[in-house]
Design a protein around this motif. Structure first.
Motif, PDB file in Angstrom:
ATOM      1  N   THR A 324       4.968 115.246  27.508  1.00 36.17           N
ATOM      2  CA  THR A 324       4.597 114.111  26.701  1.00 36.17           C
ATOM      3  C   THR A 324       4.615 113.737  25.981  1.00 36.17           C
ATOM      4  N   ASP A 325       4.803 112.483  25.094  1.00 39.68           N
ATOM      5  CA  ASP A 325       5.545 112.437  23.864  1.00 39.68           C
ATOM      6  C   ASP A 325       4.362 110.623  22.882  1.00 39.68           C
ATOM      7  N   VAL A 326       3.945 111.386  21.614  1.00 39.54           N
ATOM      8  CA  VAL A 326       3.428 110.174  21.417  1.00 39.54           C
ATOM      9  C   VAL A 326       4.162 109.141  21.014  1.00 39.54           C
ATOM     10  N   CYS A 327       4.929 109.235  20.739  1.00 38.58           N
ATOM     11  CA  CYS A 327       5.638 107.818  20.089  1.00 38.58           C
ATOM     12  C   CYS A 327       5.985 107.261  20.598  1.00 38.58           C
ATOM     13  N   SER A 328       5.929 107.232  22.241  1.00 41.53           N
ATOM     14  CA  SER A 328       6.693 106.043  22.151  1.00 41.53           C
ATOM     15  C   SER A 328       5.223 105.872  23.894  1.00 41.53           C
ATOM     16  N   ARG A 329       4.580 106.654  24.102  1.00 37.81           N
ATOM     17  CA  ARG A 329       3.418 107.083  24.343  1.00 37.81           C
ATOM     18  C   ARG A 329       3.787 106.777  26.535  1.00 37.81           C
ATOM     19  N   ALA A 330       4.492 108.338  26.512  1.00 40.53           N
ATOM     20  CA  ALA A 330       4.771 108.113  27.849  1.00 40.53           C
ATOM     21  C   ALA A 330       5.026 109.644  28.493  1.00 40.53           C
ATOM     22  N   VAL A 331       5.268 110.362  29.526  1.00 36.18           N
ATOM     23  CA  VAL A 331       5.200 111.525  30.198  1.00 36.18           C
ATOM     24  C   VAL A 331       7.309 111.313  30.481  1.00 36.18           C
ATOM     25  N   ILE A 332       7.925 112.398  30.086  1.00 38.87           N
ATOM     26  CA  ILE A 332       9.633 112.032  30.121  1.00 38.87           C
ATOM     27  C   ILE A 332       9.448 113.231  30.812  1.00 38.87           C
ATOM     28  N   ASN A 344      14.793 111.006  31.698  1.00 38.55           N
ATOM     29  CA  ASN A 344      14.380 110.162  32.476  1.00 38.55           C
ATOM     30  C   ASN A 344      12.946 109.577  32.546  1.00 38.55           C
ATOM     31  N   PRO A 345      12.139 108.543  32.274  1.00 38.99           N
ATOM     32  CA  PRO A 345      11.205 108.087  32.349  1.00 38.99           C
ATOM     33  C   PRO A 345      10.142 108.374  33.472  1.00 38.99           C
ATOM     34  N   VAL A 346       8.858 109.014  33.083  1.00 41.00           N
ATOM     35  CA  VAL A 346       8.444 109.281  34.503  1.00 41.00           C
ATOM     36  C   VAL A 346       7.461 108.052  34.194  1.00 41.00           C
ATOM     37  N   VAL A 347       6.597 108.306  32.653  1.00 40.95           N
ATOM     38  CA  VAL A 347       5.780 107.095  32.711  1.00 40.95           C
ATOM     39  C   VAL A 347       5.305 106.702  32.044  1.00 40.95           C
ATOM     40  N   SER A 348       5.310 105.018  31.546  1.00 37.99           N
ATOM     41  CA  SER A 348       6.222 104.487  29.878  1.00 37.99           C
ATOM     42  C   SER A 348       5.204 104.089  29.507  1.00 37.99           C
ATOM     43  N   ASN A 349       4.234 103.532  30.884  1.00 38.85           N
ATOM     44  CA  ASN A 349       2.976 102.314  30.096  1.00 38.85           C
ATOM     45  C   ASN A 349       1.919 102.560  30.827  1.00 38.85           C
TER      46      ASN A 349
END
Length: 381
Positions: A324-332, A344-349
Protein backbone atom coordinates in the motif's frame (compact mmCIF):
# COMPACT_ATOMS: atom_id res chain seq x y z
CA UNK A 1 -13.47 17.52 -7.28
CA UNK A 2 -9.94 18.78 -6.49
CA UNK A 3 -11.34 21.53 -4.24
CA UNK A 4 -13.53 19.00 -2.43
CA UNK A 5 -10.53 16.70 -1.89
CA UNK A 6 -8.47 19.59 -0.52
CA UNK A 7 -11.29 20.56 1.83
CA UNK A 8 -11.67 16.97 3.05
CA UNK A 9 -7.94 16.70 3.73
CA UNK A 10 -7.92 20.03 5.58
CA UNK A 11 -10.82 18.87 7.74
CA UNK A 12 -8.99 15.65 8.58
CA UNK A 13 -5.91 17.56 9.75
CA UNK A 14 -7.71 20.20 11.84
CA UNK A 15 -9.25 19.98 15.29
CA UNK A 16 -12.97 20.61 14.75
CA UNK A 17 -13.26 22.57 18.01
CA UNK A 18 -10.46 25.16 17.77
CA UNK A 19 -9.82 24.72 14.00
CA UNK A 20 -6.07 24.61 14.60
CA UNK A 21 -3.98 22.18 12.57
CA UNK A 22 -2.92 19.06 14.44
CA UNK A 23 0.74 18.62 15.29
CA UNK A 24 2.93 15.78 16.57
CA UNK A 25 3.65 17.33 19.97
CA UNK A 26 2.21 19.46 22.74
CA UNK A 27 -1.30 20.86 22.75
CA UNK A 28 -1.91 20.18 19.05
CA UNK A 29 -1.38 16.40 19.36
CA UNK A 30 -4.55 14.54 18.19
CA UNK A 31 -6.37 12.48 20.83
CA UNK A 32 -9.13 9.89 20.42
CA UNK A 33 -12.20 10.08 22.62
CA UNK A 34 -13.96 6.77 23.47
CA UNK A 35 -16.94 7.84 21.32
CA UNK A 36 -14.70 7.97 18.23
CA UNK A 37 -14.31 11.72 17.81
CA UNK A 38 -10.84 13.25 17.65
CA UNK A 39 -9.74 16.51 19.32
CA UNK A 40 -6.40 18.15 19.95
CA UNK A 41 -4.86 17.73 23.39
CA UNK A 42 -5.38 21.40 24.20
CA UNK A 43 -9.14 21.16 23.64
CA UNK A 44 -9.35 17.89 25.56
CA UNK A 45 -7.66 19.49 28.56
CA UNK A 46 -9.75 22.66 28.27
CA UNK A 47 -13.00 20.66 28.16
CA UNK A 48 -11.84 18.73 31.23
CA UNK A 49 -11.85 21.89 33.31
CA UNK A 50 -9.32 23.03 35.93
CA UNK A 51 -9.26 19.64 37.67
CA UNK A 52 -8.89 17.78 34.35
CA UNK A 53 -10.93 14.81 35.47
CA UNK A 54 -13.88 14.38 33.12
CA UNK A 55 -15.10 15.98 29.92
CA UNK A 56 -18.09 15.79 27.59
CA UNK A 57 -17.62 15.26 23.87
CA UNK A 58 -18.67 18.51 22.16
CA UNK A 59 -20.24 16.57 19.27
CA UNK A 60 -22.16 13.65 20.78
CA UNK A 61 -22.18 14.71 24.48
CA UNK A 62 -20.81 11.39 25.69
CA UNK A 63 -18.88 11.84 28.97
CA UNK A 64 -15.47 10.32 29.56
CA UNK A 65 -12.37 10.66 31.71
CA UNK A 66 -9.08 12.08 30.49
CA UNK A 67 -7.51 8.69 31.15
CA UNK A 68 -9.86 7.15 28.59
CA UNK A 69 -8.45 9.24 25.73
CA UNK A 70 -5.58 7.98 23.58
CA UNK A 71 -3.24 9.17 20.84
CA UNK A 72 -4.72 8.99 17.33
CA UNK A 73 -1.90 7.04 15.73
CA UNK A 74 -3.21 7.07 12.12
CA UNK A 75 -3.36 10.88 12.20
CA UNK A 76 0.09 11.07 13.80
CA UNK A 77 1.48 8.85 11.05
CA UNK A 78 -0.23 11.02 8.42
CA UNK A 79 1.27 14.17 9.95
CA UNK A 80 4.68 12.49 9.99
CA UNK A 81 4.34 11.71 6.31
CA UNK A 82 2.86 14.92 4.89
CA UNK A 83 5.06 17.82 3.95
CA UNK A 84 3.84 21.33 3.06
CA UNK A 85 2.53 20.17 -0.34
CA UNK A 86 -0.96 18.75 -0.60
CA UNK A 87 -1.60 15.35 -2.09
CA UNK A 88 -3.18 15.22 -5.49
CA UNK A 89 -5.14 12.49 -7.23
CA UNK A 90 -3.38 9.22 -7.90
CA UNK A 91 -1.03 9.50 -10.87
CA UNK A 92 -0.58 5.77 -11.30
CA UNK A 93 -3.22 5.01 -13.90
CA UNK A 94 -4.23 1.48 -14.84
CA UNK A 95 -2.32 -1.72 -14.34
CA UNK A 96 0.58 -2.50 -16.64
CA UNK A 97 -0.34 -4.16 -19.90
CA UNK A 98 -3.85 -2.71 -19.80
CA UNK A 99 -5.09 -5.40 -17.41
CA UNK A 100 -8.47 -4.66 -15.87
CA UNK A 101 -8.21 -3.53 -12.23
CA UNK A 102 -9.73 -5.78 -9.55
CA UNK A 103 -13.40 -5.16 -8.82
CA UNK A 104 -14.55 -3.84 -5.44
CA UNK A 105 -16.62 -6.72 -4.15
CA UNK A 106 -17.42 -5.72 -0.56
CA UNK A 107 -16.82 -2.87 1.88
CA UNK A 108 -16.97 -3.52 5.62
CA UNK A 109 -16.94 -1.33 8.70
CA UNK A 110 -17.06 2.42 8.18
CA UNK A 111 -17.29 5.25 10.71
CA UNK A 112 -19.27 4.15 13.77
CA UNK A 113 -18.30 0.51 13.28
CA UNK A 114 -14.51 0.78 13.04
CA UNK A 115 -12.53 3.55 14.74
CA UNK A 116 -9.08 4.40 13.36
CA UNK A 117 -8.33 0.81 12.25
CA UNK A 118 -4.67 -0.19 12.37
CA UNK A 119 -4.34 -3.71 10.94
CA UNK A 120 -6.11 -6.51 9.07
CA UNK A 121 -5.37 -10.22 8.62
CA UNK A 122 -7.05 -13.16 6.89
CA UNK A 123 -7.40 -16.79 7.91
CA UNK A 124 -6.49 -18.85 4.84
CA UNK A 125 -8.48 -21.87 6.02
CA UNK A 126 -11.78 -20.38 7.24
CA UNK A 127 -11.85 -17.20 5.15
CA UNK A 128 -12.45 -15.03 8.22
CA UNK A 129 -10.95 -11.56 8.60
CA UNK A 130 -9.61 -10.03 11.81
CA UNK A 131 -9.48 -6.23 12.01
CA UNK A 132 -7.76 -4.28 14.79
CA UNK A 133 -9.02 -0.80 15.64
CA UNK A 134 -9.33 1.68 18.53
CA UNK A 135 -12.98 1.09 19.41
CA UNK A 136 -14.41 -0.35 22.61
CA UNK A 137 -13.94 -3.89 21.32
CA UNK A 138 -10.47 -3.84 19.75
CA UNK A 139 -10.80 -6.85 17.42
CA UNK A 140 -13.65 -7.43 14.97
CA UNK A 141 -13.94 -10.81 13.24
CA UNK A 142 -15.79 -10.90 9.92
CA UNK A 143 -17.05 -13.95 8.07
CA UNK A 144 -16.55 -14.59 4.33
CA UNK A 145 -19.94 -13.00 3.58
CA UNK A 146 -18.98 -9.79 5.39
CA UNK A 147 -21.04 -10.27 8.56
CA UNK A 148 -19.39 -9.41 11.87
CA UNK A 149 -19.15 -12.67 13.79
CA UNK A 150 -17.41 -11.56 16.97
CA UNK A 151 -16.02 -8.49 18.77
CA UNK A 152 -13.54 -8.82 21.61
CA UNK A 153 -10.60 -7.23 23.40
CA UNK A 154 -11.56 -4.25 25.57
CA UNK A 155 -9.06 -1.70 26.85
CA UNK A 156 -7.83 -2.68 30.29
CA UNK A 157 -5.44 -4.83 32.29
CA UNK A 158 -7.36 -8.13 32.38
CA UNK A 159 -6.06 -11.19 30.59
CA UNK A 160 -8.32 -10.80 27.54
CA UNK A 161 -7.95 -7.01 27.31
CA UNK A 162 -6.07 -5.14 24.57
CA UNK A 163 -4.76 -1.64 25.24
CA UNK A 164 -3.71 -0.52 21.74
CA UNK A 165 -3.46 -3.01 18.86
CA UNK A 166 -0.78 -2.13 16.32
CA UNK A 167 -0.72 -5.37 14.35
CA UNK A 168 -2.75 -8.54 13.86
CA UNK A 169 -2.17 -11.95 12.27
CA UNK A 170 -4.26 -15.10 11.95
CA UNK A 171 -2.61 -18.52 12.07
CA UNK A 172 -3.71 -21.44 9.92
CA UNK A 173 -5.04 -23.22 13.02
CA UNK A 174 -7.43 -20.33 13.73
CA UNK A 175 -5.78 -18.11 16.34
CA UNK A 176 -5.81 -14.32 16.25
CA UNK A 177 -2.44 -12.91 17.33
CA UNK A 178 -2.27 -9.23 18.31
CA UNK A 179 0.68 -6.89 18.82
CA UNK A 180 -0.41 -4.70 21.75
CA UNK A 181 1.58 -1.47 21.80
CA UNK A 182 -0.21 -0.38 24.96
CA UNK A 183 1.56 -2.89 27.21
CA UNK A 184 4.28 -3.99 24.75
CA UNK A 185 3.11 -7.57 24.45
CA UNK A 186 1.96 -10.14 21.91
CA UNK A 187 -1.35 -11.84 22.71
CA UNK A 188 -3.17 -14.78 21.13
CA UNK A 189 -6.92 -15.46 21.10
CA UNK A 190 -9.22 -18.01 19.54
CA UNK A 191 -12.00 -16.83 17.23
CA UNK A 192 -14.40 -16.69 20.19
CA UNK A 193 -12.21 -14.06 21.85
CA UNK A 194 -10.80 -16.29 24.57
CA UNK A 195 -7.21 -15.39 25.42
CA UNK A 196 -4.88 -18.37 25.07
CA UNK A 197 -1.39 -16.86 25.42
CA UNK A 198 0.28 -13.54 26.28
CA UNK A 199 4.00 -12.92 25.78
CA UNK A 200 4.80 -9.87 27.91
CA UNK A 201 8.57 -10.03 28.15
CA UNK A 202 11.29 -9.35 25.62
CA UNK A 203 9.54 -6.76 23.43
CA UNK A 204 10.11 -2.99 23.37
CA UNK A 205 7.35 -2.06 20.90
CA UNK A 206 5.89 -5.00 18.94
CA UNK A 207 4.22 -3.69 15.79
CA UNK A 208 3.83 -5.83 12.67
CA UNK A 209 2.82 -9.50 12.55
CA UNK A 210 2.41 -12.24 9.99
CA UNK A 211 1.91 -15.98 10.33
CA UNK A 212 3.97 -18.65 8.59
CA UNK A 213 2.40 -21.80 7.08
CA UNK A 214 3.79 -23.68 10.13
CA UNK A 215 1.75 -21.39 12.45
CA UNK A 216 4.81 -19.54 13.71
CA UNK A 217 4.42 -15.77 13.94
CA UNK A 218 6.97 -13.23 12.66
CA UNK A 219 6.99 -10.08 14.83
CA UNK A 220 8.62 -6.71 14.15
CA UNK A 221 9.79 -4.62 17.11
CA UNK A 222 9.82 -0.99 15.97
CA UNK A 223 11.67 0.34 19.01
CA UNK A 224 14.28 -2.42 19.31
CA UNK A 225 14.86 -2.55 15.54
CA UNK A 226 14.46 -6.31 15.59
CA UNK A 227 12.59 -9.20 13.98
CA UNK A 228 11.42 -12.20 16.02
CA UNK A 229 10.00 -15.63 15.25
CA UNK A 230 7.43 -16.73 17.82
CA UNK A 231 6.84 -20.49 18.08
CA UNK A 232 3.99 -21.59 20.33
CA UNK A 233 1.19 -24.05 20.89
CA UNK A 234 -1.53 -21.42 20.89
CA UNK A 235 -4.28 -23.91 21.62
CA UNK A 236 -2.62 -25.01 24.87
CA UNK A 237 -1.21 -21.60 25.67
CA UNK A 238 2.42 -22.73 25.69
CA UNK A 239 5.28 -20.61 24.36
CA UNK A 240 7.98 -22.82 22.88
CA UNK A 241 10.48 -20.25 21.64
CA UNK A 242 10.83 -16.55 20.91
CA UNK A 243 13.83 -16.31 18.60
CA UNK A 244 15.58 -13.13 17.45
CA UNK A 245 16.11 -13.65 13.71
CA UNK A 246 17.29 -10.17 12.60
CA UNK A 247 18.59 -7.11 14.43
CA UNK A 248 19.87 -3.62 13.56
CA UNK A 249 16.76 -2.75 11.57
CA UNK A 250 15.44 0.83 11.49
CA UNK A 251 11.97 1.13 13.01
CA UNK A 252 10.55 -2.00 11.32
CA UNK A 253 6.75 -2.06 11.19
CA UNK A 254 4.98 -3.89 8.37
CA UNK A 255 5.99 -7.49 7.65
CA UNK A 256 4.81 -10.25 5.33
CA UNK A 257 5.69 -13.93 4.88
CA UNK A 258 5.36 -15.63 1.49
CA UNK A 259 3.19 -18.76 2.03
CA UNK A 260 4.98 -20.67 -0.74
CA UNK A 261 8.68 -19.74 -0.52
CA UNK A 262 8.88 -18.55 3.10
CA UNK A 263 10.51 -15.27 2.02
CA UNK A 264 10.00 -12.34 4.41
CA UNK A 265 9.57 -8.64 3.55
CA UNK A 266 9.97 -5.94 6.21
CA UNK A 267 9.10 -2.23 5.91
CA UNK A 268 11.50 0.07 7.75
CA UNK A 269 10.59 3.69 8.55
CA UNK A 270 13.50 6.08 8.16
CA UNK A 271 14.03 9.63 9.38
CA UNK A 272 15.35 11.81 6.57
CA UNK A 273 16.07 15.44 5.83
CA UNK A 274 13.54 17.38 3.82
CA UNK A 275 9.94 18.61 4.07
CA UNK A 276 8.36 15.32 5.12
CA UNK A 277 11.25 14.13 7.27
CA UNK A 278 10.55 10.44 6.69
CA UNK A 279 10.71 7.69 4.10
CA UNK A 280 10.45 3.92 3.94
CA UNK A 281 12.71 1.07 2.93
CA UNK A 282 11.82 -2.52 2.11
CA UNK A 283 14.16 -5.38 2.94
CA UNK A 284 13.62 -8.84 1.48
CA UNK A 285 14.93 -11.94 3.24
CA UNK A 286 14.98 -15.56 2.15
CA UNK A 287 13.36 -18.24 4.27
CA UNK A 288 16.63 -18.67 6.21
CA UNK A 289 16.67 -14.87 6.82
CA UNK A 290 19.49 -14.07 4.38
CA UNK A 291 19.15 -10.56 2.95
CA UNK A 292 18.45 -10.90 -0.78
CA UNK A 293 17.32 -7.38 -1.70
CA UNK A 294 16.36 -3.93 -0.48
CA UNK A 295 15.05 -0.64 -1.86
CA UNK A 296 14.25 2.67 -0.15
CA UNK A 297 11.81 5.40 -1.17
CA UNK A 298 14.49 7.29 -3.09
CA UNK A 299 15.37 4.24 -5.18
CA UNK A 300 11.70 3.49 -5.85
CA UNK A 301 11.11 7.10 -6.89
CA UNK A 302 13.74 6.66 -9.61
CA UNK A 303 11.69 3.79 -11.07
CA UNK A 304 8.09 4.85 -10.43
CA UNK A 305 6.18 7.93 -11.65
CA UNK A 306 5.29 9.22 -8.16
CA UNK A 307 6.60 9.36 -4.61
CA UNK A 308 6.21 6.06 -2.74
CA UNK A 309 5.61 5.72 1.00
CA UNK A 310 4.73 2.15 1.89
CA UNK A 311 2.61 1.36 4.93
CA UNK A 312 1.76 -2.33 4.49
CA UNK A 313 2.99 -5.32 2.53
CA UNK A 314 1.68 -8.75 1.51
CA UNK A 315 2.39 -11.60 -0.92
CA UNK A 316 -0.18 -12.65 -3.53
CA UNK A 317 -0.74 -16.24 -4.67
CA UNK A 318 2.07 -15.97 -7.24
CA UNK A 319 4.61 -14.86 -4.66
CA UNK A 320 4.64 -11.21 -5.81
CA UNK A 321 5.25 -8.42 -3.31
CA UNK A 322 2.25 -6.07 -3.04
CA UNK A 323 2.30 -2.83 -1.01
CA UNK A 324 0.00 0.00 0.00
CA UNK A 325 1.20 3.51 -0.81
CA UNK A 326 -0.36 6.46 1.02
CA UNK A 327 1.19 9.10 -1.27
CA UNK A 328 -0.71 7.92 -4.35
CA UNK A 329 -3.47 6.29 -2.27
CA UNK A 330 -2.95 3.05 -4.16
CA UNK A 331 -2.01 -0.62 -4.00
CA UNK A 332 1.03 -1.51 -6.13
CA UNK A 333 2.56 -4.84 -7.15
CA UNK A 334 6.38 -4.76 -7.08
CA UNK A 335 6.94 -8.22 -8.56
CA UNK A 336 8.59 -11.33 -7.18
CA UNK A 337 11.69 -11.01 -4.97
CA UNK A 338 13.97 -12.09 -7.82
CA UNK A 339 12.57 -9.42 -10.19
CA UNK A 340 11.95 -6.68 -7.59
CA UNK A 341 11.11 -3.92 -8.25
CA UNK A 342 8.69 -3.77 -11.16
CA UNK A 343 5.77 -1.35 -11.32
CA UNK A 344 2.21 -2.62 -11.66
CA UNK A 345 -0.66 -0.63 -10.09
CA UNK A 346 -3.33 -2.93 -8.70
CA UNK A 347 -5.80 -0.45 -7.18
CA UNK A 348 -5.34 3.23 -8.07
CA UNK A 349 -8.78 4.71 -7.29
CA UNK A 350 -11.21 4.76 -4.40
CA UNK A 351 -8.75 4.66 -1.49
CA UNK A 352 -8.22 7.45 1.08
CA UNK A 353 -5.41 6.31 3.38
CA UNK A 354 -4.56 2.60 2.87
CA UNK A 355 -2.55 1.24 5.80
CA UNK A 356 -3.32 -2.51 5.84
CA UNK A 357 -3.17 -5.30 3.30
CA UNK A 358 -3.77 -9.04 3.09
CA UNK A 359 -5.00 -11.76 0.73
CA UNK A 360 -7.65 -14.39 1.33
CA UNK A 361 -7.28 -18.07 0.46
CA UNK A 362 -9.08 -17.36 -2.84
CA UNK A 363 -6.63 -14.53 -3.63
CA UNK A 364 -9.12 -11.74 -3.00
CA UNK A 365 -7.30 -8.54 -2.11
CA UNK A 366 -8.22 -7.02 1.26
CA UNK A 367 -7.27 -3.37 1.89
CA UNK A 368 -7.64 -1.58 5.22
CA UNK A 369 -8.49 2.07 4.50
CA UNK A 370 -8.02 4.16 7.64
CA UNK A 371 -9.18 7.28 5.80
CA UNK A 372 -12.82 6.14 5.85
CA UNK A 373 -12.47 3.49 8.60
CA UNK A 374 -13.32 0.61 6.28
CA UNK A 375 -12.12 -2.73 4.93
CA UNK A 376 -12.37 -3.08 1.15
CA UNK A 377 -12.33 -6.47 -0.53
CA UNK A 378 -11.45 -6.69 -4.22
CA UNK A 379 -11.92 -9.63 -6.58
CA UNK A 380 -10.42 -9.96 -10.06
CA UNK A 381 -12.96 -12.59 -11.10
Amino acid sequence: MAEAADEAELGLLECRVCFERYGPDGRRRPRNLPCGHVLCRGCVEALGGPERRRLECPFCRRPCGLGETSDCLPLLQLLELLGPGARGPSALGRAAGGAAPPRLQLSLGGWGSLLNPTAVAACRTSGRLAVAHDGKKRIHVYGPSGSCLRRFGERGDAGNDIKYPLGVAVTADGHVVVADGGDRSVKAFDFEGRGTLAVREGFCLPWGLDATPECDVIVTDAEAGALYRLTADFGRGKLKKCQLVRSKLTSPRGVAVCPTSGAVVVIEHLKTKGPSGCSTRMKIFSADMTLIGQMDSFGLNLVFPSKIYTTAVAFDKDGCIVVTDVCSRAVICLGKPEEFPIFNPVVSNGLSYPIGLTYTAHNSLVVLDSGDHSVKIYSSS
